[in-house]
Design a protein around this motif. Sequence first.
Motif, mmCIF file in Angstrom:
data_model
loop_
_atom_site.group_PDB
_atom_site.id
_atom_site.type_symbol
_atom_site.label_atom_id
_atom_site.label_comp_id
_atom_site.label_asym_id
_atom_site.label_seq_id
_atom_site.Cartn_x
_atom_site.Cartn_y
_atom_site.Cartn_z
ATOM 1 N N UNK A 1 -2.273 13.250 7.400
ATOM 2 C CA UNK A 1 -3.302 14.016 6.710
ATOM 3 C C UNK A 1 -3.911 13.267 5.520
ATOM 4 N N UNK A 2 -3.234 12.219 5.027
ATOM 5 C CA UNK A 2 -3.769 11.440 3.904
ATOM 6 C C UNK A 2 -4.300 10.068 4.344
ATOM 7 N N UNK A 3 -4.249 9.851 5.644
ATOM 8 C CA UNK A 3 -4.667 8.546 6.167
ATOM 9 C C UNK A 3 -6.141 8.268 5.854
ATOM 10 N N UNK A 4 -6.999 9.254 6.076
ATOM 11 C CA UNK A 4 -8.436 9.065 5.879
ATOM 12 C C UNK A 4 -8.759 8.762 4.417
ATOM 13 N N UNK B 1 0.845 -1.194 0.000
ATOM 14 C CA UNK B 1 0.000 0.000 0.000
ATOM 15 C C UNK B 1 0.885 1.250 0.000
ATOM 16 N N UNK B 2 0.356 2.380 -0.429
ATOM 17 C CA UNK B 2 1.127 3.625 -0.331
ATOM 18 C C UNK B 2 1.440 3.965 1.128
ATOM 19 N N UNK C 1 -10.392 5.302 2.966
ATOM 20 C CA UNK C 1 -11.595 5.270 2.133
ATOM 21 C C UNK C 1 -11.402 4.471 0.855
ATOM 22 N N UNK C 2 -10.211 4.604 0.237
ATOM 23 C CA UNK C 2 -9.923 3.858 -0.991
ATOM 24 C C UNK C 2 -9.926 2.352 -0.714
ATOM 25 N N UNK C 3 -9.292 1.953 0.380
ATOM 26 C CA UNK C 3 -9.221 0.524 0.719
ATOM 27 C C UNK C 3 -10.609 -0.027 1.012
#
Length: 562
Positions: free
Chosen positions: A74-77, A68-69, A81-83
């Motif tokens: 700040x980009x965790x959410x 995964x990336x 959501x993508x997963x």
Amino acid sequence: MAATVSMADIEATARGLGIDLSLVNLDSITLPLGEDFGIKSDDDEDIYHEEALELETGFGNVILVDNLPVVPPEKFEKLDGVIRKIYGQIGVIREGGLWMPVNPETKKTLGYCFIEYNTAQEAELAKEKTNGYKLDKSHVFAVNLFDEFEKYMKIPDEWTPAEIKPYAAGENLQKWLMDEKARDQFVIHAGIVTEVFWNDPRQMMPELVYRRQHWTESFVQWSPLGTYLATVHRQGAVFWGGANTFERVMRFAHPQVKLIDFSPGEKYLITYSSHEPSNPRDTHRVVLNFFDTRTGKLMREFKGNADDFASGSSSLTGVSWPVFRWGGGKEDKYFARLGKNLISVYETETFTLIDKKSLKVENVVDFTWSPTDPIIALFVPELGGGNQPARVSLIQIPSKEELRQKNLFNVSDIKMYWQNNGEYLAMKVDRHTKTKKSTTTGFELFRIKERDIPIEDLELENKNDKIVAFAWEPKGHRFGIIHGDGPRPDVSFYSMRTAQNTGRVSKLATLKAKQANALYWSPAGRFIVLAGLKGFNGQLEFYNVDELRDHGHWRTLHGHRH
């Protein structure tokens, strides 16, 4: 530390049960010797005790998604959501069932996550569907079941040679064939009891060979050559063998197995299970495993929706059984299954598709293998209201070369009958009239072993006769047909080769008005049984086809091991 019980507690319990302890003489009770008091533990009979401990780890519904990336807080959410969007389409993720570990120093994710589904089937499907999924050019998912991950972590860093166990002679699995009375064996399973008997027609009474309770949780099944007796359990299938000992030979782990099938030469076992989806709108999930019967090794696994395996003759929860059909005789070289507009043919050397692709045949609806050679006979029905005729073809495997083809018109249905030696193929062809108000039946007879595979047409004297049964002589050139519409149909015999006519089919004789609806030749040919089954009350007539002489009437029928 063991719990202690006071005498007062015992007396109180006895009073509650209405027992007067003063009348009980404990010294008069003698227990058997031994730590287990002579009582055999149920664990000794647990065929799958070891496998159960290994399979039931409790994490079968959890997957590990790697590559995964790596993102900051700040980009965790957004990543979460993508997963969820990807994996929520496959099954129901449990509340709190998505966990992405974070580096405590950088606060960034570590590039992997754990996902917990409601069922193990959803987890398996998620692995199938997303392992190798390309999120972008830098991130291709690597998905494993958590159980597998745990297993891989237990692999030692240093290689150690496998322990070579000393050779131990096993049970002679063909010993029953050396019975001095040349008897067959048969098995009966009723309730919790399974019994194996010798069938002795001279004594008119079966002789018990082996009896066992709770031997199977589902059913028992002989292998095609009688080498093994298979029992079916929640954790898989088990092979047993021997003339009278029935020692355990091999175990095949497949949880929730429902059906099994053997290759003709007994080299391979196919096990089948189906699993209900969590979403009622989805179809059942199907798992088919191919095992080597001698080593127990899993050779190939097929998984998919029930719809993917639905083509064929007899259905079970939307799946046709057997799913795969074996070809190439008892060498067990090839197996195939019918799909939409194709036949997928596999070879057992690598358990992969021949030439890595299926045989494409538009609108194919059925196929059969020669019982002795790698030849497929296939049937394509009429299309376009009769503008495109029906077609039957013979295909050589593995070259996929078409050996013979014939177009047929006004066809409503076709049924194929191979002679046991693979010398002949009969196709029963039902044809409709132009008005489609009535049908007639004839036969297309293929001489497989002769040059260019000549084909003959055979029509009965009354083309409107209903065909009740057809059967080839196993090791000869003759066949029998039961035909007629009344309660007492006729039985006619034909030969593909006679002294007077070696290259044409000839009629031998017709037995009029027989109470029969099935034909059974003896394994060596010559003798045939005209059987009146079901509504005909089991009447059997034995005939010598060489002389067409009645050999008597019987009302019993025995099933045997072989």
